[in-house]
Design a protein around this motif. Structure first.
Motif, PDB file in Angstrom:
ATOM      1  N   ASP A  87       0.908  -1.089  -0.047  1.00 17.15           N
ATOM      2  CA  ASP A  87       0.089  -0.099   0.012  1.00 17.15           C
ATOM      3  C   ASP A  87       0.810   1.205   0.036  1.00 17.15           C
ATOM      4  N   SER A  88       2.057   1.100  -0.579  1.00 18.55           N
ATOM      5  CA  SER A  88       2.815   2.386  -0.645  1.00 18.55           C
ATOM      6  C   SER A  88       2.387   3.339  -1.242  1.00 18.55           C
ATOM      7  N   SER A  89       1.923   3.186  -2.510  1.00 16.15           N
ATOM      8  CA  SER A  89       1.190   4.186  -3.272  1.00 16.15           C
ATOM      9  C   SER A  89       0.011   5.085  -2.798  1.00 16.15           C
ATOM     10  N   THR A  90      -0.622   4.347  -1.531  1.00 14.33           N
ATOM     11  CA  THR A  90      -1.790   5.200  -1.097  1.00 14.33           C
ATOM     12  C   THR A  90      -1.560   5.375   0.394  1.00 14.33           C
ATOM     13  N   LEU A  91      -1.448   4.455   1.245  1.00 10.83           N
ATOM     14  CA  LEU A  91      -1.261   4.619   2.598  1.00 10.83           C
ATOM     15  C   LEU A  91       0.222   5.428   2.869  1.00 10.83           C
ATOM     16  N   GLY A  92       1.198   4.792   2.097  1.00  8.76           N
ATOM     17  CA  GLY A  92       2.535   5.452   2.142  1.00  8.76           C
ATOM     18  C   GLY A  92       2.486   6.720   1.865  1.00  8.76           C
ATOM     19  N   ARG A  93       1.612   7.182   0.746  1.00 12.61           N
ATOM     20  CA  ARG A  93       1.801   8.665   0.481  1.00 12.61           C
ATOM     21  C   ARG A  93       1.085   9.721   1.561  1.00 12.61           C
ATOM     22  N   THR A  94      -0.066   8.819   2.078  1.00 10.85           N
ATOM     23  CA  THR A  94      -0.727   9.554   3.227  1.00 10.85           C
ATOM     24  C   THR A  94       0.426   9.733   4.484  1.00 10.85           C
ATOM     25  N   LEU A  95       1.236   8.717   4.662  1.00  7.81           N
ATOM     26  CA  LEU A  95       2.140   8.798   5.922  1.00  7.81           C
ATOM     27  C   LEU A  95       3.116   9.913   5.488  1.00  7.81           C
ATOM     28  N   GLN A  96       3.768   9.969   4.151  1.00  4.23           N
ATOM     29  CA  GLN A  96       4.721  10.924   3.949  1.00  4.23           C
ATOM     30  C   GLN A  96       4.391  12.252   3.945  1.00  4.23           C
ATOM     31  N   ARG A  97       2.862  12.483   3.621  1.00  2.58           N
ATOM     32  CA  ARG A  97       2.338  14.093   3.924  1.00  2.58           C
ATOM     33  C   ARG A  97       2.271  14.218   5.290  1.00  2.58           C
ATOM     34  N   SER A  98       1.884  13.453   6.265  1.00  2.38           N
ATOM     35  CA  SER A  98       2.018  13.646   7.288  1.00  2.38           C
ATOM     36  C   SER A  98       3.512  13.970   8.185  1.00  2.38           C
ATOM     37  N   TRP A  99       4.399  13.468   7.436  1.00  4.04           N
ATOM     38  CA  TRP A  99       5.837  13.838   7.874  1.00  4.04           C
ATOM     39  C   TRP A  99       6.691  15.006   7.147  1.00  4.04           C
ATOM     40  N   ARG A 100       5.861  15.479   5.963  1.00  3.07           N
ATOM     41  CA  ARG A 100       6.541  16.481   5.091  1.00  3.07           C
ATOM     42  C   ARG A 100       7.086  17.629   5.731  1.00  3.07           C
ATOM     43  N   HIS A 101       6.362  18.239   6.969  1.00  4.21           N
ATOM     44  CA  HIS A 101       6.752  19.281   7.315  1.00  4.21           C
ATOM     45  C   HIS A 101       7.509  19.366   8.885  1.00  4.21           C
ATOM     46  N   SER A 102       7.986  17.810   9.010  1.00  4.12           N
ATOM     47  CA  SER A 102       8.566  17.679  10.175  1.00  4.12           C
ATOM     48  C   SER A 102       9.839  18.196  10.424  1.00  4.12           C
ATOM     49  N   TRP A 103      10.290  18.706  11.369  1.00  6.68           N
ATOM     50  CA  TRP A 103      11.677  19.621  11.627  1.00  6.68           C
ATOM     51  C   TRP A 103      12.674  18.537  11.253  1.00  6.68           C
ATOM     52  N   ASP A 104      12.555  17.291  11.890  1.00 11.00           N
ATOM     53  CA  ASP A 104      13.613  16.330  11.841  1.00 11.00           C
ATOM     54  C   ASP A 104      13.701  15.403  10.449  1.00 11.00           C
ATOM     55  N   ALA A 105      12.854  15.615   9.403  1.00  7.32           N
ATOM     56  CA  ALA A 105      12.559  14.877   8.278  1.00  7.32           C
ATOM     57  C   ALA A 105      12.757  15.638   7.008  1.00  7.32           C
ATOM     58  N   GLU A 106      13.346  14.985   6.067  1.00  9.02           N
ATOM     59  CA  GLU A 106      13.447  15.503   4.736  1.00  9.02           C
ATOM     60  C   GLU A 106      13.456  14.797   3.441  1.00  9.02           C
ATOM     61  N   ALA A 107      12.764  14.861   2.546  1.00 11.31           N
ATOM     62  CA  ALA A 107      12.625  14.155   1.471  1.00 11.31           C
ATOM     63  C   ALA A 107      12.103  12.948   1.510  1.00 11.31           C
ATOM     64  N   VAL A 108      10.988  12.618   2.422  1.00 14.76           N
ATOM     65  CA  VAL A 108      10.599  11.677   2.882  1.00 14.76           C
ATOM     66  C   VAL A 108       9.757  10.629   1.950  1.00 14.76           C
ATOM     67  N   HIS A 109       9.605   9.460   1.721  1.00 14.27           N
ATOM     68  CA  HIS A 109       8.993   8.604   0.918  1.00 14.27           C
ATOM     69  C   HIS A 109       8.318   7.353   1.983  1.00 14.27           C
ATOM     70  N   GLY A 110       6.865   7.238   1.893  1.00 14.38           N
ATOM     71  CA  GLY A 110       6.247   6.071   2.787  1.00 14.38           C
ATOM     72  C   GLY A 110       6.479   4.729   2.179  1.00 14.38           C
TER      73      GLY A 110
END
Length: 236
Positions: A87-110
């Motif tokens: 489910d990386s193309s669906t739930l994974g993208r939802t996960l990476q959107r929730s981490w996109r603006h985290s101060w300790d994460a960059e260029a993330v892929h779920g």
């Protein structure tokens, strides 16, 4: 008869002597003041932009280099588990959107995957993770486990997270025991482990029947380390 001398006009006193500056110098003064203000504002903007560039570069340099990623192999643990859902193309993208603006994460892929025992044993192994560039990995690992039951009232923490460093590991692996209750009243107790390094993090939930019979967090940590060695691969 001679004419009296013509009266001389009174001495013309410059207007400036009566307290009013001449028009031309006044206009020059205003132009100079405006030029000074504009110059000061421009200098301030240049300094601010230079500061932002330096801060951005410092933040960029504080992240580790992207050297490895999280892959999705067809099997895990020497073929004991087989991939049944990615489910990386669906739930994974939802996960990476929730981490996109985290101060300790960059260029993330779920990455969100589900594996089932190849032997036909009941249950499943769920791997949820991300790859990118991460700092403060201890905090990332703690956050990953804290998210387990935050949105599911049917999931309770039975044993809080414990840190372990199995032989061969260069970083800690944290494991906890959860209990999940279904609508029909049935329950399952299972281990959940997580790792986090500069390029990857993942949470492994082993919800198989045999594992639930004997929840051993140290064994779960060693199993998670083996899974990590199979899914984390260098970027080529």
């Amino acid at each position: 008869m001679s004419m009296p001398p013509a009266p001389q006009p009174p001495h013309q006193t410059p207007l400036s002597l009566w307290g009013a500056p001449p028009p031309a110098p006044q206009e020059k003064s205003r132009v100079g003041l405006m030029a000074a203000i504009i110059g000061g504002v421009s200098l301030l903007i240049v300094v601010l932009l230079a500061t932002l560039v330096l801060v951005g570069k410092e933040l960029e340099d504080s992240y580790p280099r992207a050297e490895s990623s999280l892959t999705v192999p067809r099997t895990l643990l020497d073929g004991r588990f087989t991939l049944t859902k990615d489910d990386s193309s669906t739930l994974g993208r939802t996960l990476q959107r929730s981490w996109r603006h985290s101060w300790d994460a960059e260029a993330v892929h779920g990455v969100v995957t589900v594996y089932h025992p190849s032997s036909g044993e009941r249950g499943e192994l769920v791997l949820t993770g991300m790859y990118g560039r991460f700092k403060s990995t201890d905090e990332v690992r703690s956050r990953v486990l804290a998210d387990n039951g935050s949105k599911n009232t049917r999931v309770k923490v039975l044993v809080p997270p414990e840190d372990d460093m199995p032989p061969g590991s260069r970083s800690h692996i944290s494991c906890e025991a959860l209990t999940r209750t279904w609508a029909d009243g049935s329950t399952l107790t299972y281990p959940v482990c997580a790792w986090a390094d500069g390029n990857t993090w993942a949470r492994v939930a082993d919800m198989t029947f045999l594992t639930s019979m004997d929840v051993d967090l140290k064994t779960a940590a060693r199993t998670t380390l083996r899974i990590r060695s199979e899914v984390v691969k260098p970027i080529r």
